[in-house]
Design a protein around this motif. Structure first.
Motif, PDB file in Angstrom:
ATOM      1  N   ASP A 290      -5.976  24.221  10.972  1.00 29.66           N
ATOM      2  CA  ASP A 290      -5.097  24.119  12.157  1.00 29.66           C
ATOM      3  C   ASP A 290      -4.528  22.705  12.276  1.00 29.66           C
ATOM      4  OD1 ASP A 290      -5.737  26.719  12.681  1.00 29.66           O
ATOM      5  OD2 ASP A 290      -7.164  26.284  14.302  1.00 29.66           O
ATOM      6  N   GLU A 291      -5.398  21.731  12.046  1.00 29.31           N
ATOM      7  CA  GLU A 291      -4.927  20.344  12.166  1.00 29.31           C
ATOM      8  C   GLU A 291      -3.855  20.034  11.115  1.00 29.31           C
ATOM      9  OE1 GLU A 291      -7.420  16.467  13.163  1.00 29.31           O
ATOM     10  OE2 GLU A 291      -7.484  16.818  11.014  1.00 29.31           O
ATOM     11  N   LEU A 292      -4.074  20.540   9.905  1.00 35.43           N
ATOM     12  CA  LEU A 292      -3.101  20.290   8.836  1.00 35.43           C
ATOM     13  C   LEU A 292      -1.777  21.003   9.134  1.00 35.43           C
ATOM     14  CD1 LEU A 292      -5.439  20.620   5.727  1.00 35.43           C
ATOM     15  CD2 LEU A 292      -4.155  18.577   6.382  1.00 35.43           C
ATOM     16  N   ASP A 293      -1.860  22.231   9.641  1.00 33.47           N
ATOM     17  CA  ASP A 293      -0.633  22.977   9.933  1.00 33.47           C
ATOM     18  C   ASP A 293       0.161  22.285  11.036  1.00 33.47           C
ATOM     19  OD1 ASP A 293      -1.454  24.719   8.041  1.00 33.47           O
ATOM     20  OD2 ASP A 293      -2.125  26.286   9.421  1.00 33.47           O
ATOM     21  N   LEU A 294      -0.561  21.782  12.023  1.00 39.75           N
ATOM     22  CA  LEU A 294       0.098  21.119  13.147  1.00 39.75           C
ATOM     23  C   LEU A 294       0.760  19.824  12.682  1.00 39.75           C
ATOM     24  CD1 LEU A 294       0.107  21.779  16.202  1.00 39.75           C
ATOM     25  CD2 LEU A 294      -1.654  20.031  16.472  1.00 39.75           C
ATOM     26  N   ARG A 295       0.073  19.105  11.811  1.00 40.32           N
ATOM     27  CA  ARG A 295       0.587  17.815  11.336  1.00 40.32           C
ATOM     28  C   ARG A 295       1.802  18.032  10.425  1.00 40.32           C
ATOM     29  NH1 ARG A 295       2.326  14.524   8.499  1.00 40.32           N
ATOM     30  NH2 ARG A 295       1.736  12.366   8.061  1.00 40.32           N
ATOM     31  N   LEU A 299       1.773  13.766   3.256  1.00 42.43           N
ATOM     32  CA  LEU A 299       0.747  12.856   3.760  1.00 42.43           C
ATOM     33  C   LEU A 299       0.795  11.542   3.002  1.00 42.43           C
ATOM     34  CD1 LEU A 299      -2.072  15.454   3.967  1.00 42.43           C
ATOM     35  CD2 LEU A 299      -1.128  14.193   5.900  1.00 42.43           C
ATOM     36  N   GLY A 300       0.572  10.467   3.715  1.00 39.18           N
ATOM     37  CA  GLY A 300       0.600   9.150   3.066  1.00 39.18           C
ATOM     38  C   GLY A 300      -0.679   8.392   3.348  1.00 39.18           C
ATOM     39  N   ALA A 301      -0.576   7.075   3.204  1.00 38.87           N
ATOM     40  CA  ALA A 301      -1.762   6.229   3.308  1.00 38.87           C
ATOM     41  C   ALA A 301      -2.434   6.301   4.677  1.00 38.87           C
ATOM     42  CB  ALA A 301      -1.362   4.787   3.007  1.00 38.87           C
ATOM     43  N   ASN A 302      -1.689   6.759   5.710  1.00 40.29           N
ATOM     44  CA  ASN A 302      -2.277   6.795   7.053  1.00 40.29           C
ATOM     45  C   ASN A 302      -2.951   8.108   7.378  1.00 40.29           C
ATOM     46  OD1 ASN A 302      -1.977   4.312   8.096  1.00 40.29           O
ATOM     47  ND2 ASN A 302       0.171   4.653   8.666  1.00 40.29           N
ATOM     48  N   ALA A 303      -3.158   8.944   6.364  1.00 42.80           N
ATOM     49  CA  ALA A 303      -3.658  10.303   6.604  1.00 42.80           C
ATOM     50  C   ALA A 303      -4.906  10.320   7.490  1.00 42.80           C
ATOM     51  CB  ALA A 303      -3.939  10.993   5.277  1.00 42.80           C
ATOM     52  N   ALA A 304      -5.810   9.361   7.283  1.00 37.97           N
ATOM     53  CA  ALA A 304      -7.065   9.402   8.045  1.00 37.97           C
ATOM     54  C   ALA A 304      -6.795   9.243   9.544  1.00 37.97           C
ATOM     55  CB  ALA A 304      -8.021   8.328   7.554  1.00 37.97           C
ATOM     56  N   ASN A 305      -5.785   8.440   9.910  1.00 39.16           N
ATOM     57  CA  ASN A 305      -5.454   8.300  11.336  1.00 39.16           C
ATOM     58  C   ASN A 305      -4.725   9.516  11.862  1.00 39.16           C
ATOM     59  OD1 ASN A 305      -6.563   5.812  11.472  1.00 39.16           O
ATOM     60  ND2 ASN A 305      -4.658   4.736  10.979  1.00 39.16           N
ATOM     61  N   ASP A 306      -3.916  10.122  11.000  1.00 41.68           N
ATOM     62  CA  ASP A 306      -3.132  11.293  11.439  1.00 41.68           C
ATOM     63  C   ASP A 306      -3.997  12.535  11.553  1.00 41.68           C
ATOM     64  OD1 ASP A 306      -1.027   9.629  11.267  1.00 41.68           O
ATOM     65  OD2 ASP A 306      -0.237  10.408   9.377  1.00 41.68           O
ATOM     66  N   LEU A 307      -5.135  12.537  10.882  1.00 38.68           N
ATOM     67  CA  LEU A 307      -5.963  13.752  10.805  1.00 38.68           C
ATOM     68  C   LEU A 307      -7.394  13.440  11.265  1.00 38.68           C
ATOM     69  CD1 LEU A 307      -4.709  14.786   7.244  1.00 38.68           C
ATOM     70  CD2 LEU A 307      -4.068  15.911   9.384  1.00 38.68           C
ATOM     71  N   PRO A 308      -7.585  13.238  12.567  1.00 38.59           N
ATOM     72  CA  PRO A 308      -8.908  12.784  13.036  1.00 38.59           C
ATOM     73  C   PRO A 308     -10.027  13.771  12.736  1.00 38.59           C
ATOM     74  CG  PRO A 308      -7.402  13.219  14.887  1.00 38.59           C
ATOM     75  CD  PRO A 308      -6.589  13.293  13.642  1.00 38.59           C
ATOM     76  N   TYR A 309      -9.734  15.078  12.794  1.00 42.89           N
ATOM     77  CA  TYR A 309     -10.835  16.023  12.541  1.00 42.89           C
ATOM     78  C   TYR A 309     -11.231  15.991  11.059  1.00 42.89           C
ATOM     79  CZ  TYR A 309     -13.962  19.954  12.752  1.00 42.89           C
ATOM     80  OH  TYR A 309     -15.092  20.733  12.673  1.00 42.89           O
ATOM     81  N   MET A 403     -12.153   6.104   1.304  1.00 39.56           N
ATOM     82  CA  MET A 403     -11.863   6.930   2.484  1.00 39.56           C
ATOM     83  C   MET A 403     -10.457   7.509   2.400  1.00 39.56           C
ATOM     84  SD  MET A 403     -14.168   7.751   4.475  1.00 39.56           S
ATOM     85  CE  MET A 403     -13.703   8.366   6.072  1.00 39.56           C
ATOM     86  N   MET A 404      -9.518   6.690   1.943  1.00 39.64           N
ATOM     87  CA  MET A 404      -8.145   7.185   1.831  1.00 39.64           C
ATOM     88  C   MET A 404      -8.086   8.319   0.802  1.00 39.64           C
ATOM     89  SD  MET A 404      -4.819   4.879   1.114  1.00 39.64           S
ATOM     90  CE  MET A 404      -4.367   4.976  -0.585  1.00 39.64           C
ATOM     91  N   GLU A 405      -8.756   8.114  -0.321  1.00 34.34           N
ATOM     92  CA  GLU A 405      -8.749   9.133  -1.372  1.00 34.34           C
ATOM     93  C   GLU A 405      -9.410  10.426  -0.879  1.00 34.34           C
ATOM     94  OE1 GLU A 405     -10.632   7.807  -4.951  1.00 34.34           O
ATOM     95  OE2 GLU A 405     -10.242   9.676  -6.016  1.00 34.34           O
ATOM     96  N   LEU A 406     -10.532  10.264  -0.213  1.00 30.48           N
ATOM     97  CA  LEU A 406     -11.279  11.428   0.259  1.00 30.48           C
ATOM     98  C   LEU A 406     -10.411  12.274   1.190  1.00 30.48           C
ATOM     99  CD1 LEU A 406     -14.007  12.775   0.359  1.00 30.48           C
ATOM    100  CD2 LEU A 406     -14.821  11.016   1.909  1.00 30.48           C
ATOM    101  N   VAL A 407      -9.782  11.636   2.166  1.00 29.64           N
ATOM    102  CA  VAL A 407      -8.977  12.384   3.137  1.00 29.64           C
ATOM    103  C   VAL A 407      -7.739  12.979   2.452  1.00 29.64           C
ATOM    104  CG1 VAL A 407      -7.600  12.178   5.243  1.00 29.64           C
ATOM    105  CG2 VAL A 407      -9.849  11.103   5.114  1.00 29.64           C
ATOM    106  N   LEU A 408      -7.088  12.206   1.584  1.00 27.85           N
ATOM    107  CA  LEU A 408      -5.865  12.726   0.947  1.00 27.85           C
ATOM    108  C   LEU A 408      -6.165  13.896   0.014  1.00 27.85           C
ATOM    109  CD1 LEU A 408      -3.826   9.494   0.153  1.00 27.85           C
ATOM    110  CD2 LEU A 408      -3.170  11.348   1.694  1.00 27.85           C
ATOM    111  N   VAL A 409      -7.240  13.788  -0.746  1.00 24.00           N
ATOM    112  CA  VAL A 409      -7.568  14.881  -1.677  1.00 24.00           C
ATOM    113  C   VAL A 409      -7.942  16.137  -0.886  1.00 24.00           C
ATOM    114  CG1 VAL A 409      -9.236  15.672  -3.411  1.00 24.00           C
ATOM    115  CG2 VAL A 409      -8.258  13.382  -3.594  1.00 24.00           C
ATOM    116  N   LEU A 410      -8.784  15.980   0.144  1.00 24.88           N
ATOM    117  CA  LEU A 410      -9.182  17.153   0.941  1.00 24.88           C
ATOM    118  C   LEU A 410      -7.964  17.767   1.624  1.00 24.88           C
ATOM    119  CD1 LEU A 410     -12.479  15.835   2.612  1.00 24.88           C
ATOM    120  CD2 LEU A 410     -12.290  17.494   0.751  1.00 24.88           C
ATOM    121  N   ALA A 411      -7.103  16.923   2.184  1.00 21.30           N
ATOM    122  CA  ALA A 411      -5.923  17.449   2.898  1.00 21.30           C
ATOM    123  C   ALA A 411      -5.009  18.192   1.924  1.00 21.30           C
ATOM    124  CB  ALA A 411      -5.179  16.302   3.568  1.00 21.30           C
TER     125      ALA A 411
END
Ligand code: HEM
Length: 449
Positions: A290-295, A299-309, A403-411
């Motif tokens: 849901d968070e990804l669909d809403l966003r 996605l760029g380097a700020n993904a972790a801030n854009d995707l708090p969950y 952290m950036m890699e983790l969030v970007l790969v998962l997203a």
């Protein structure tokens, strides 16, 4: 609270007699039962003799802070970490003193938050290249995929090379080297390895030869072609000391290999465990979708801030399955830690895995609950109750990168796919330097409607 240096100090809890036999039995079952057993039997502090050394285990955040931060200058890395010298030589992870300080200063700028933003695009691109082969549905031995992905990302971003043909060789050699290390320090071979070569010694020797060969070639390639780039390798090649000398080939090899080792398996594990946890918690996975669909959008380097969950999912995975599950130190001098006197040469175990699962700091600690991170928990916790990247001067130099890699790969994966767990039982752990799963982690990826 602390006793003067020449007083005997309070009596130290710890195994002897029957409880030492229990500790050895736990060690034979694996290092995690051992550190958990010590915490269960003796609490936050225990001291015992083991494999010729005096060992301390500190599970209390205040004591950990003293060792890792406030009195960091009075400790070096422990004997077990230095067993890695045979494989990685004197890179950032294992070097000490002036050499470490100089190399850290050189490498740090390349891994700062500002600098690594340029790597976001490659992280997403390599993840898409991996999922492009999955089609509508794919059953994967996912930890293997994850290791390959993070190795490619490190090679591209920090070494500015694609090296597709060499990736497998490097990956396999590092794994062989780690298996041999595991045998030397985490099994009963630890007690006799100084007298008899463990069975995997030839595997270790071959791994070192391969790594020298491939990494030597990789360095020579970048030395020949010094076209401008953002990569760490170029920075190391072009660095000069105060007398104008370049780093020796040996030092370059050790730093490069250290970054491969420290930078790819840890992040791969975090990705694997996060997906495994989401596969077993459909409610949490739905919330990520849901968070990804809403966003929406790229996605760029700020993904972790854009995707708090999703960031909270990453934090929770790093809590339950910290890839660096234990940290070790050796006392350089006699030093007081809280009321305890640690003597020169004593080994200190900091059991991250145990602290992260302590109910004093985390309610219902074994439950996967990403939302616990959404209301500022991290700020309320003692500094060393949650420390997946360590802390103090030797804090992980790649923490922002990871952290950036983790969030970007998962997203990127979860934007396209739903993940299901194909295994019949809960993941078993096989800790070595890192917290590996025993065997593969079979996951099914189904394209989202
Ligand atoms: C989820 C991923 C990662 C985790 C959990 C992790 C964890 C850690 C921890 C706990 C330490 C401190 C060890 C100690 O105090 O003895 C450390 C050190 C280190 N890490 Fe990471 N790491 C990760 C990713 C990375 C990445 C991506 C890189 C490189 C790009 C990296 C490079 C290093 C290096 C070079 C050190 C040694 C630093 C020094 O002593 O100056 N790590 N890491």
């Amino acid at each position: 609270m602390s006793s003067p240096p020449d007083s005997p100090g309070p009596e130290v809890p710890g195994p002897s007699g029957l409880t030492m036999a229990m500790t050895l039995r736990d060690f034979a079952r694996g290092p995690i039962p051992m550190i958990e057993g010590l915490q269960a039997r003796f609490g936050d502090v225990s001291r015992f003799r083991f494999a010729g050394s005096t060992m301390w285990q500190f599970g209390d955040p205040q004591l950990i802070e003293e060792v890792m931060l406030r009195k960091a200058g009075e400790f070096v890395k422990d004997k077990i970490t230095h067993e890695l010298d045979d494989l990685v030589g004197q890179g950032l992870l294992t070097s000490e003193g002036e050499l470490w300080r100089r190399q850290r200063k050189l490498a740090a700028p390349t891994l700062q938050r500002r600098h690594i933003q340029a790597y976001a695009e490659a992280m997403v691109r390599f993840t898409r290249a991996m999922t492009a082969e999955w089609g509508e549905q794919s059953d994967r031995a996912f930890h293997h995929d994850s290791m390959e992905l993070t190795l490619r990302i490190v090679v591209k971003t920090l070494f500015n090379l694609e090296m597709a043909h060499e990736i497998d060789r490097i990956g396999r050699a590092i794994e062989d080297g780690m298996d041999a290390f595991h045998e030397r320090v985490h099994t009963m071979w630890r007690f006799i390895k100084d007298y008899v070569d463990p069975p995997l010694q030839p595997v270790h020797n071959r791994a070192v030869e391969t790594l020298d060969d491939v990494i030597g070639e990789l360095i020579r390639e970048r030395q020949r072609d010094q076209s401008p780039g953002d990569d760490l390798l170029l920075r190391l090649i072009q660095a000069r000391d105060d007398e104008g000398h370049a780093m020796s080939d040996r030092q370059l090899r050790d730093e490069a290999l250290t970054i491969f080792l420290a930078g790819h398996e840890t992040t791969a594990l975090a990705i694997t465990y996060a997906l495994y946890l989401l596969a077993n918690h459909p409610g949490a996975q739905q919330r990520v979708h849901d968070e990804l669909d809403l966003r929406g959008g790229d996605l760029g380097a700020n993904a972790a801030n854009d995707l708090p969950y999703l960031k909270a999912v990453a934090q929770e995975a790093l809590r339950l399955y910290p890839p660096a599950w234990i940290v070790g130190r050796e006392a350089l001098v006699d030093v007081e830690v809280g009321p305890w006197r640690v003597e020169k040469g004593d080994q200190v175990i900091i059991p991250t895995f145990v602290v992260h699962r302590n109910e004093r700091f985390f309610e219902d600690p074994l439950r996967f609950a990403p939302s616990r991170w959404l209301d500022g928990l991290e700020k309320r916790l003692p500094r060393f109750a949650y420390f997946p990247f360590g802390g103090g001067p030797r804090v992980c130099i790649g923490n922002h990168f990871a952290m950036m890699e983790l969030v970007l790969v998962l997203a990127t994966i979860l934007g396209e796919y739903r993940v299901e767990d194909l295994s019949e039982s809960a993941v078993e752990l096989d800790p070595s330097v890192t917290l590996r799963p025993k065997g593969e982690v079979p996951l099914r990826f189904v394209r989202r409607a």
